[in-house]
Write a protein that holds these residues in place. Sequence first.
Motif, mmCIF file in Angstrom:
data_model
loop_
_atom_site.group_PDB
_atom_site.id
_atom_site.type_symbol
_atom_site.label_atom_id
_atom_site.label_comp_id
_atom_site.label_asym_id
_atom_site.label_seq_id
_atom_site.Cartn_x
_atom_site.Cartn_y
_atom_site.Cartn_z
ATOM 1 N N SER A 19 -21.241 -58.883 8.847
ATOM 2 C CA SER A 19 -21.935 -58.249 10.057
ATOM 3 C C SER A 19 -23.352 -58.896 10.156
ATOM 4 O O SER A 19 -23.795 -58.980 11.221
ATOM 5 C CB SER A 19 -21.992 -56.731 10.015
ATOM 6 N N LEU A 58 -11.111 -59.053 9.369
ATOM 7 C CA LEU A 58 -12.288 -59.785 8.986
ATOM 8 C C LEU A 58 -12.092 -61.069 8.173
ATOM 9 O O LEU A 58 -12.965 -61.742 8.275
ATOM 10 C CB LEU A 58 -13.386 -58.627 8.366
ATOM 11 N N PRO A 72 -14.230 -62.605 14.844
ATOM 12 C CA PRO A 72 -13.851 -61.440 15.546
ATOM 13 C C PRO A 72 -13.003 -61.133 16.739
ATOM 14 O O PRO A 72 -13.117 -61.794 17.784
ATOM 15 C CB PRO A 72 -15.259 -60.559 15.589
#
Length: 105
Positions: A19, A58, A72
Amino acid sequence: MPKRQPYLRVLDDLRGQISSGELKAGDQLPSTRVLAERHDVAVMTARRAYGELQKLNLAEPTHGVGWFVVEPPKPRPDLEERVTELETEVRVLREQLAEHESSFS
């Protein structure tokens, strides 16, 4: 406060790296053995963390090569619009149910 399970700690670390952009789509992840050593956990724990990462879309394994961060999923405006429509329908139905129930009281 109970300690988090080891695979969840490893998973949280990997998710954080993805992230934050430290790990990007196409990047190869460490082998399960290296991951286990880095986090001082068993190899099976590292495998479980990778399995959970896969369930979250992921990362994916490539047979004989290793694990890779995946692109993603792209947002689907058509689905977002449909979700909004359904949320509105649910709200209206709840209001109707509340009115219906109050008429019997």
